[in-house]
Write a protein that holds these residues in place. Structure first.
Motif, PDB file in Angstrom:
ATOM      1  N   GLU A 202      32.372  38.538  46.382  1.00 25.20           N
ATOM      2  CA  GLU A 202      33.648  38.276  47.047  1.00 25.20           C
ATOM      3  C   GLU A 202      33.848  36.796  47.349  1.00 25.20           C
ATOM      4  OE1 GLU A 202      34.457  42.573  49.168  1.00 25.20           O
ATOM      5  OE2 GLU A 202      33.746  40.938  50.419  1.00 25.20           O
TER       6      GLU A 202
ATOM      7  N   GLN B 118      37.164  34.110  42.550  1.00 25.29           N
ATOM      8  CA  GLN B 118      38.033  33.213  41.785  1.00 25.29           C
ATOM      9  C   GLN B 118      37.236  32.449  40.739  1.00 25.29           C
ATOM     10  OE1 GLN B 118      41.513  33.091  42.256  1.00 25.29           O
ATOM     11  NE2 GLN B 118      41.404  32.030  40.323  1.00 25.29           N
TER      12      GLN B 118
ATOM     13  N   THR C  91      41.912  36.738  42.657  1.00 32.66           N
ATOM     14  CA  THR C  91      42.205  36.348  44.027  1.00 32.66           C
ATOM     15  C   THR C  91      41.821  37.498  44.948  1.00 32.66           C
ATOM     16  OG1 THR C  91      44.030  34.964  43.299  1.00 32.66           O
ATOM     17  CG2 THR C  91      44.032  35.618  45.623  1.00 32.66           C
TER      18      THR C  91
ATOM     19  N   LEU D 173      41.709  40.012  48.007  1.00 33.17           N
ATOM     20  CA  LEU D 173      42.697  40.577  48.924  1.00 33.17           C
ATOM     21  C   LEU D 173      42.057  41.312  50.096  1.00 33.17           C
ATOM     22  CD1 LEU D 173      45.396  42.075  46.519  1.00 33.17           C
ATOM     23  CD2 LEU D 173      45.467  39.908  47.768  1.00 33.17           C
ATOM     24  N   ALA D 174      41.092  42.196  49.821  1.00 31.39           N
ATOM     25  CA  ALA D 174      40.543  43.023  50.900  1.00 31.39           C
ATOM     26  C   ALA D 174      39.139  43.502  50.557  1.00 31.39           C
ATOM     27  CB  ALA D 174      41.443  44.225  51.145  1.00 31.39           C
TER      28      ALA D 174
ATOM     29  N   HIS E 160      38.357  48.660  51.824  1.00 35.69           N
ATOM     30  CA  HIS E 160      39.684  49.235  52.102  1.00 35.69           C
ATOM     31  C   HIS E 160      39.618  50.760  52.043  1.00 35.69           C
ATOM     32  CE1 HIS E 160      44.021  49.368  52.370  1.00 35.69           C
ATOM     33  NE2 HIS E 160      44.015  50.229  51.359  1.00 35.69           N
TER      34      HIS E 160
ATOM     35  N   THR F 242      35.967  46.190  46.943  1.00 35.88           N
ATOM     36  CA  THR F 242      36.679  44.911  46.880  1.00 35.88           C
ATOM     37  C   THR F 242      37.981  45.101  46.123  1.00 35.88           C
ATOM     38  OG1 THR F 242      34.587  43.684  46.818  1.00 35.88           O
ATOM     39  CG2 THR F 242      36.552  42.501  46.097  1.00 35.88           C
TER      40      THR F 242
ATOM     41  N   GLY G 104      41.356  42.907  44.593  1.00 41.53           N
ATOM     42  CA  GLY G 104      41.880  41.585  44.277  1.00 41.53           C
ATOM     43  C   GLY G 104      43.063  41.691  43.329  1.00 41.53           C
ATOM     44  N   ILE G 105      43.590  40.539  42.952  1.00 41.35           N
ATOM     45  CA  ILE G 105      44.697  40.428  42.000  1.00 41.35           C
ATOM     46  C   ILE G 105      44.260  39.458  40.909  1.00 41.35           C
ATOM     47  CG2 ILE G 105      47.070  39.572  41.688  1.00 41.35           C
ATOM     48  CD1 ILE G 105      47.111  42.096  43.224  1.00 41.35           C
TER      49      ILE G 105
ATOM     50  N   ASN H  56      48.672  39.206  37.836  1.00 38.24           N
ATOM     51  CA  ASN H  56      49.157  39.941  39.005  1.00 38.24           C
ATOM     52  C   ASN H  56      48.899  41.441  38.937  1.00 38.24           C
ATOM     53  OD1 ASN H  56      50.066  37.734  40.555  1.00 38.24           O
ATOM     54  ND2 ASN H  56      51.885  37.602  39.272  1.00 38.24           N
TER      55      ASN H  56
ATOM     56  N   PRO I 298      46.355  44.601  39.899  1.00 39.36           N
ATOM     57  CA  PRO I 298      45.316  44.878  40.886  1.00 39.36           C
ATOM     58  C   PRO I 298      43.964  45.089  40.211  1.00 39.36           C
ATOM     59  CG  PRO I 298      46.708  46.802  40.588  1.00 39.36           C
ATOM     60  CD  PRO I 298      47.313  45.687  39.788  1.00 39.36           C
TER      61      PRO I 298
END
Length: 70
Positions: free
Chosen positions: A20, A24, A30, A32-33, A36, A48, A50-51, A55, A57
């Motif tokens: 995490e 990148q 990227t 995000l959480a 979750h 984990t 991310g995007i 764009n 998921p």
């Protein structure tokens, strides 16, 4: 980024934190959480989220050893 020496992770969370912190750099994702919840209906969580660069998921699930897949 620097190369790390081979290391066995005692806990899945250690690997998750390392990835995490470098999402990148490693994958172009990227963050995000973390952890979750999927809610009562599914009763789980996504490790984990991310995007990516398009764009879309991305969901990562960590397993420390093969037997954790079951």
């Amino acid at each position: 980024m620097k190369q790390l020496k081979k290391k066995d992770f005692k806990l899945e969370k250690e690997l998750q934190s390392l990835v995490e912190e470098n999402l990148q750099k490693l994958f172009g994702i990227t963050f995000l959480a973390t952890e979750h919840s999927t809610g009562q209906r599914y009763g789980g969580r996504m490790d984990t989220i991310g995007i990516d660069e398009n764009n879309y998921p991305v969901i990562l699930e960590y397993k420390r050893k093969k037997s954790e897949y079951n």
